[in-house]
Motif scaffolding. Structure first.
Motif, PDB file in Angstrom:
ATOM      1  N   PHE A 208      14.703  24.616  40.220  1.00 34.93           N
ATOM      2  CA  PHE A 208      13.341  25.042  40.138  1.00 34.93           C
ATOM      3  C   PHE A 208      12.924  25.620  38.835  1.00 34.93           C
ATOM      4  O   PHE A 208      13.387  26.189  37.924  1.00 34.93           O
ATOM      5  CB  PHE A 208      13.052  26.424  41.052  1.00 34.93           C
TER       6      PHE A 208
ATOM      7  N   TYR B 133      10.762  26.937  36.310  1.00 32.57           N
ATOM      8  CA  TYR B 133       9.756  28.392  36.410  1.00 32.57           C
ATOM      9  C   TYR B 133       9.031  27.751  35.250  1.00 32.57           C
ATOM     10  O   TYR B 133       9.502  27.554  34.075  1.00 32.57           O
ATOM     11  CB  TYR B 133      10.624  29.373  36.059  1.00 32.57           C
ATOM     12  N   THR B 134       7.641  27.938  35.305  1.00 33.65           N
ATOM     13  CA  THR B 134       6.655  27.513  34.281  1.00 33.65           C
ATOM     14  C   THR B 134       6.655  28.815  33.361  1.00 33.65           C
ATOM     15  O   THR B 134       6.145  29.941  33.738  1.00 33.65           O
ATOM     16  CB  THR B 134       5.511  27.121  34.963  1.00 33.65           C
ATOM     17  N   ARG B 135       6.541  28.542  32.081  1.00 37.24           N
ATOM     18  CA  ARG B 135       6.415  29.557  30.827  1.00 37.24           C
ATOM     19  C   ARG B 135       5.254  29.074  30.311  1.00 37.24           C
ATOM     20  O   ARG B 135       5.271  28.452  29.025  1.00 37.24           O
ATOM     21  CB  ARG B 135       7.673  29.456  30.129  1.00 37.24           C
TER      22      ARG B 135
ATOM     23  N   VAL C 102       9.823  34.293  27.173  1.00 35.41           N
ATOM     24  CA  VAL C 102      11.085  34.348  28.151  1.00 35.41           C
ATOM     25  C   VAL C 102      12.066  35.094  27.775  1.00 35.41           C
ATOM     26  O   VAL C 102      12.503  34.907  26.663  1.00 35.41           O
ATOM     27  CB  VAL C 102      11.722  32.831  28.423  1.00 35.41           C
TER      28      VAL C 102
ATOM     29  N   GLY D 220      14.776  36.020  32.206  1.00 38.74           N
ATOM     30  CA  GLY D 220      13.966  34.902  32.456  1.00 38.74           C
ATOM     31  C   GLY D 220      15.154  33.530  32.442  1.00 38.74           C
ATOM     32  O   GLY D 220      15.269  32.681  33.176  1.00 38.74           O
TER      33      GLY D 220
ATOM     34  N   GLU E 121      17.951  33.900  35.208  1.00 37.52           N
ATOM     35  CA  GLU E 121      17.285  33.531  36.294  1.00 37.52           C
ATOM     36  C   GLU E 121      17.324  32.112  36.458  1.00 37.52           C
ATOM     37  O   GLU E 121      17.624  31.181  37.362  1.00 37.52           O
ATOM     38  CB  GLU E 121      15.862  34.153  36.630  1.00 37.52           C
ATOM     39  N   SER E 122      16.926  31.366  35.151  1.00 31.21           N
ATOM     40  CA  SER E 122      16.896  29.861  35.409  1.00 31.21           C
ATOM     41  C   SER E 122      18.094  29.262  35.206  1.00 31.21           C
ATOM     42  O   SER E 122      18.248  28.392  36.114  1.00 31.21           O
ATOM     43  CB  SER E 122      16.147  29.454  34.094  1.00 31.21           C
TER      44      SER E 122
ATOM     45  N   VAL F  42       8.532  24.726  30.213  1.00 33.88           N
ATOM     46  CA  VAL F  42       9.823  24.608  30.971  1.00 33.88           C
ATOM     47  C   VAL F  42      10.996  24.654  30.072  1.00 33.88           C
ATOM     48  O   VAL F  42      11.862  24.083  30.316  1.00 33.88           O
ATOM     49  CB  VAL F  42      10.002  23.630  32.214  1.00 33.88           C
TER      50      VAL F  42
ATOM     51  N   TYR G 204      14.270  25.540  31.877  1.00 33.90           N
ATOM     52  CA  TYR G 204      14.631  24.743  32.863  1.00 33.90           C
ATOM     53  C   TYR G 204      15.106  23.599  31.882  1.00 33.90           C
ATOM     54  O   TYR G 204      16.209  23.017  32.459  1.00 33.90           O
ATOM     55  CB  TYR G 204      13.426  24.570  33.705  1.00 33.90           C
TER      56      TYR G 204
ATOM     57  N   ALA H 225       7.113  21.855  43.513  1.00 34.26           N
ATOM     58  CA  ALA H 225       7.096  22.546  42.162  1.00 34.26           C
ATOM     59  C   ALA H 225       5.954  22.000  41.346  1.00 34.26           C
ATOM     60  O   ALA H 225       5.513  23.011  40.370  1.00 34.26           O
ATOM     61  CB  ALA H 225       8.524  22.111  41.566  1.00 34.26           C
TER      62      ALA H 225
ATOM     63  N   THR I  88      -0.464  25.156  36.051  1.00 33.88           N
ATOM     64  CA  THR I  88      -0.213  25.642  34.624  1.00 33.88           C
ATOM     65  C   THR I  88      -1.041  24.810  33.517  1.00 33.88           C
ATOM     66  O   THR I  88      -1.789  25.175  32.766  1.00 33.88           O
ATOM     67  CB  THR I  88       1.109  25.597  34.184  1.00 33.88           C
TER      68      THR I  88
END
Length: 259
Positions: free
Chosen positions: A86, A88-90, A97, A101, A104-105, A146, A149, A186, A196
């Motif tokens: 996934f 995650y958008t930043r 981040v 974060g 998590e990613s 991202v 990611y 996504a 975003t």
């Protein structure tokens, strides 16, 4: 082309929707028995296969639990598709981040694959099976929105090559399918990448989605579909090109201009 997957067993992570669901449908259509794992089992996945398990694959024990279920139900694993991931958008980029974060990613986009593969490999080695990891063009073309990611997917690409090198002599093939933007949740879901980009550009969401190929410089002018990726995965896990190992197959409409 007949892929001759009858009698093969496949395990797919993140199989309830999007790319994972399309891969499950395609492999079932080709004759494979499919186990689909996800935190929430969708009605669509239930109608695709009788073998599903609701499991949190982002935990340390979840991947092994899913593998144990597949082994108990089907007796072994010929095919592993590590689809779960996934972006995650930043919106704030790298400095937004924190360690939480990043962890998590990396956990979602790398360690779930590490753990699932580690648990499934003994059976895959025994059956001289195949592994396909779902990567991303962000491994080659990272962006600030991202950033974590992108780094995780670059690590995943490297992992695939290392696994292919180590286990190729034992008959196991490991390949990566790297996709450009695919119009799944996504991108299109609430709070997704399209939202975003819309906030950053001042455009509405539908306008952003319509301009994605042009924004990325796609040579085809079209977005990639989940069905395209599923067809490629099915070809790779079949033994129609048995010497395909340790490779990355990019499906991005020509977005990437370099190797």
């Amino acid at each position: 082309m007949k892929l001759d997957l009858a009698g093969k067993t496949a395990l797919i992570t993140g199989a309830s929707r999007g790319i994972g669901l399309e891969i499950a449908r395609t492999l079932v259509d080709e004759g494979a028995q499919v186990v689909g794992g996800a935190r929430t089992i969708s009605d669509e996945l239930r109608t695709t296969t009788a073998y599903t398990l609701s499991v949190d694959l982002a935990t340390e024990t979840g991947p092994a639990e899913l593998v144990d279920y597949a082994l108990a139900e089907l007796g072994g694993i010929d095919i592993l598709v590590n689809n779960l991931g996934f972006p995650y958008t930043r919106p704030g980029g790298f400095l937004s981040v924190d360690d939480k974060g990043w962890l998590e990613s990396l956990n979602m986009n790398l360690l779930t694959t590490v753990r699932t593969t580690r648990a499934a490999l003994p059976s895959i080695i025994e059956r001289q099976g195949s592994i396909v990891n779902l990567g991303s063009t962000n491994a080659h073309a990272p962006t600030s929105v991202v950033v974590d990611y992108s780094a995780a997917k670059a690590a995943l690409r490297n992992l695939g090559k290392a696994l292919a090198e180590e286990f190729g002599p034992q008959g196991v093939r490991v390949n990566t399918v790297a996709a450009g933007p695919v119009m799944t949740d996504a991108w299109t879901g609430p709070g997704g990448i399209a939202d975003t980009l819309a906030a950053q550009s001042g455009l509405d969401k539908d306008a952003v989605l319509g301009q994605v190929p042009q924004m990325l410089g796609s040579s085809t002018g079209q977005n990639t579909t989940a069905q395209e990726l599923a067809a490629l995965v099915a070809f790779l896990v079949a033994r129609k090109a048995p010497n395909a190992n340790g490779a990355e197959y990019v499906v991005d409409g020509g977005f990437l201009k370099t190797c």
